[in-house]
Design a protein around this motif. Structure first.
Motif, PDB file in Angstrom:
ATOM      1  N   ILE A   1      28.439  12.915   3.862  1.00 51.53           N
ATOM      2  CA  ILE A   1      29.437  13.340   2.848  1.00 51.53           C
ATOM      3  C   ILE A   1      29.249  12.090   1.557  1.00 51.53           C
ATOM      4  CG2 ILE A   1      31.617  14.103   2.193  1.00 51.53           C
ATOM      5  CD1 ILE A   1      29.826  16.306   3.606  1.00 51.53           C
ATOM      6  N   PRO A   2      29.661  11.017   2.346  1.00 48.60           N
ATOM      7  CA  PRO A   2      29.608   9.789   1.267  1.00 48.60           C
ATOM      8  C   PRO A   2      28.297   9.520   0.365  1.00 48.60           C
ATOM      9  CG  PRO A   2      30.297   9.245   3.469  1.00 48.60           C
ATOM     10  CD  PRO A   2      29.764  10.466   3.450  1.00 48.60           C
ATOM     11  N   GLU A   3      27.304   9.884   0.827  1.00 49.47           N
ATOM     12  CA  GLU A   3      26.041   9.941  -0.058  1.00 49.47           C
ATOM     13  C   GLU A   3      26.104  10.977  -0.972  1.00 49.47           C
ATOM     14  OE1 GLU A   3      21.384  10.801   0.531  1.00 49.47           O
ATOM     15  OE2 GLU A   3      22.595  10.682   2.388  1.00 49.47           O
ATOM     16  N   VAL A   4      26.703  12.131  -0.831  1.00 47.20           N
ATOM     17  CA  VAL A   4      26.827  13.220  -1.474  1.00 47.20           C
ATOM     18  C   VAL A   4      27.828  12.824  -2.767  1.00 47.20           C
ATOM     19  CG1 VAL A   4      27.252  15.548  -1.900  1.00 47.20           C
ATOM     20  CG2 VAL A   4      26.027  14.821   0.303  1.00 47.20           C
ATOM     21  N   ILE A   5      28.865  12.231  -2.261  1.00 48.84           N
ATOM     22  CA  ILE A   5      29.880  11.921  -3.134  1.00 48.84           C
ATOM     23  C   ILE A   5      29.466  10.891  -4.088  1.00 48.84           C
ATOM     24  CG2 ILE A   5      32.064  10.900  -3.615  1.00 48.84           C
ATOM     25  CD1 ILE A   5      32.766  12.530  -0.798  1.00 48.84           C
ATOM     26  N   LEU A   6      28.893   9.841  -3.825  1.00 45.98           N
ATOM     27  CA  LEU A   6      28.232   8.638  -4.451  1.00 45.98           C
ATOM     28  C   LEU A   6      27.381   9.041  -5.398  1.00 45.98           C
ATOM     29  CD1 LEU A   6      28.464   5.778  -2.117  1.00 45.98           C
ATOM     30  CD2 LEU A   6      29.991   6.374  -3.800  1.00 45.98           C
ATOM     31  N   LYS A   7      26.130   9.887  -4.925  1.00 46.26           N
ATOM     32  CA  LYS A   7      24.999  10.179  -5.811  1.00 46.26           C
ATOM     33  C   LYS A   7      25.671  11.342  -6.731  1.00 46.26           C
ATOM     34  CE  LYS A   7      21.446   9.361  -2.788  1.00 46.26           C
ATOM     35  NZ  LYS A   7      19.994  10.042  -2.372  1.00 46.26           N
ATOM     36  N   TYR A   8      26.473  11.880  -6.616  1.00 39.90           N
ATOM     37  CA  TYR A   8      27.247  12.834  -7.570  1.00 39.90           C
ATOM     38  C   TYR A   8      28.031  12.151  -8.594  1.00 39.90           C
ATOM     39  CZ  TYR A   8      29.546  16.744  -9.941  1.00 39.90           C
ATOM     40  OH  TYR A   8      30.130  17.547 -10.772  1.00 39.90           O
ATOM     41  N   ALA A   9      28.810  11.148  -8.146  1.00 41.50           N
ATOM     42  CA  ALA A   9      29.638  10.442  -9.143  1.00 41.50           C
ATOM     43  C   ALA A   9      28.454   9.460 -10.042  1.00 41.50           C
ATOM     44  CB  ALA A   9      30.377   9.168  -8.454  1.00 41.50           C
ATOM     45  N   ALA A  10      27.390   8.846  -9.601  1.00 41.94           N
ATOM     46  CA  ALA A  10      26.503   8.028 -10.181  1.00 41.94           C
ATOM     47  C   ALA A  10      25.710   8.878 -11.319  1.00 41.94           C
ATOM     48  CB  ALA A  10      25.643   7.264  -9.323  1.00 41.94           C
ATOM     49  N   SER A  11      25.357  10.195 -10.837  1.00 45.46           N
ATOM     50  CA  SER A  11      24.421  10.981 -11.791  1.00 45.46           C
ATOM     51  C   SER A  11      25.494  11.682 -12.842  1.00 45.46           C
ATOM     52  CB  SER A  11      23.708  12.036 -10.852  1.00 45.46           C
ATOM     53  OG  SER A  11      24.694  13.004 -10.552  1.00 45.46           O
ATOM     54  N   HIS A  12      26.520  11.569 -12.698  1.00 42.91           N
ATOM     55  CA  HIS A  12      27.499  12.226 -13.687  1.00 42.91           C
ATOM     56  C   HIS A  12      28.376  11.056 -14.543  1.00 42.91           C
ATOM     57  CE1 HIS A  12      26.866  15.757 -11.424  1.00 42.91           C
ATOM     58  NE2 HIS A  12      27.052  16.725 -12.598  1.00 42.91           N
ATOM     59  N   ASN A  13      27.829   9.921 -14.142  1.00 40.17           N
ATOM     60  CA  ASN A  13      28.319   8.659 -14.837  1.00 40.17           C
ATOM     61  C   ASN A  13      30.096   8.640 -14.675  1.00 40.17           C
ATOM     62  OD1 ASN A  13      26.064   7.574 -15.852  1.00 40.17           O
ATOM     63  ND2 ASN A  13      26.036   9.179 -17.452  1.00 40.17           N
ATOM     64  N   HIS A  14      30.427   8.857 -13.611  1.00 35.68           N
ATOM     65  CA  HIS A  14      32.073   8.831 -13.297  1.00 35.68           C
ATOM     66  C   HIS A  14      32.157   7.276 -13.118  1.00 35.68           C
ATOM     67  CE1 HIS A  14      32.957  12.919 -13.472  1.00 35.68           C
ATOM     68  NE2 HIS A  14      31.985  13.346 -12.581  1.00 35.68           N
ATOM     69  N   ASP A  15      33.554   6.795 -13.602  1.00 37.46           N
ATOM     70  CA  ASP A  15      33.761   5.331 -13.737  1.00 37.46           C
ATOM     71  C   ASP A  15      34.783   5.157 -12.355  1.00 37.46           C
ATOM     72  OD1 ASP A  15      35.790   6.465 -14.775  1.00 37.46           O
ATOM     73  OD2 ASP A  15      35.699   5.306 -16.622  1.00 37.46           O
ATOM     74  N   VAL A  16      35.170   6.100 -11.746  1.00 36.86           N
ATOM     75  CA  VAL A  16      36.072   5.880 -10.542  1.00 36.86           C
ATOM     76  C   VAL A  16      36.209   7.008  -9.660  1.00 36.86           C
ATOM     77  CG1 VAL A  16      38.210   6.976 -11.704  1.00 36.86           C
ATOM     78  CG2 VAL A  16      38.682   5.075 -10.088  1.00 36.86           C
ATOM     79  N   ILE A  17      36.184   6.770  -8.327  1.00 38.30           N
ATOM     80  CA  ILE A  17      36.442   8.133  -7.355  1.00 38.30           C
ATOM     81  C   ILE A  17      37.803   8.009  -6.824  1.00 38.30           C
ATOM     82  CG2 ILE A  17      35.631   9.078  -5.348  1.00 38.30           C
ATOM     83  CD1 ILE A  17      32.941   7.717  -5.840  1.00 38.30           C
ATOM     84  N   VAL A  18      38.430   9.264  -6.762  1.00 30.96           N
ATOM     85  CA  VAL A  18      39.868   9.332  -6.313  1.00 30.96           C
ATOM     86  C   VAL A  18      39.910  10.269  -5.043  1.00 30.96           C
ATOM     87  CG1 VAL A  18      42.046  10.111  -6.888  1.00 30.96           C
ATOM     88  CG2 VAL A  18      40.864   9.287  -8.932  1.00 30.96           C
ATOM     89  N   LEU A  19      40.333   9.901  -4.154  1.00 28.98           N
ATOM     90  CA  LEU A  19      40.155  10.656  -2.892  1.00 28.98           C
ATOM     91  C   LEU A  19      41.535  10.309  -2.232  1.00 28.98           C
ATOM     92  CD1 LEU A  19      38.206   9.105   0.026  1.00 28.98           C
ATOM     93  CD2 LEU A  19      38.282   7.718  -2.242  1.00 28.98           C
TER      94      LEU A  19
END
Length: 97
Positions: A45-63
């Motif tokens: 799951i962390p890998e999925v989240i990080l790859k998604y955030a990077a591929s969509h150019n997100h600048d912060v992850i809120v969880l």
């Protein structure tokens, strides 16, 4: 803003789709968002989240963060722990006590 749902499982008793509550809360406060359900296909799951955030150019992850039994966390780790250790993207974490 994106509400990311990894491996969504329908909430059988309420019949609502995963992510609806948080999306409705944010919408009531004027946040423009999309809800994106994705499948992990066996990836962590962390890998999925990080790859998604990077591929969509997100600048912060809120969880949100919560803990499991200590033995389970030691053996299996946890999404929050893994994101803290691996994320090159800043994290905003909310915990509930």
């Amino acid at each position: 803003m994106t509400v990311l749902i990894v491996d969504p499982q329908p909430n059988i008793p309420a019949g609502e789709e995963p992510g609806v509550e948080v999306a409705m809360f944010l919408l009531r406060h004027g946040v423009r968002l999309t809800v994106d359900p994705v499948q992990s296909h066996g990836r962590a799951i962390p890998e999925v989240i990080l790859k998604y955030a990077a591929s969509h150019n997100h600048d912060v992850i809120v969880l949100g963060s919560y803990s499991h039994a200590r033995a389970r966390e030691i053996m299996l780790g946890g999404v929050t722990r893994s994101l803290l250790a691996q994320s090159p993207i800043p994290l905003l974490i909310s915990t509930e006590r």
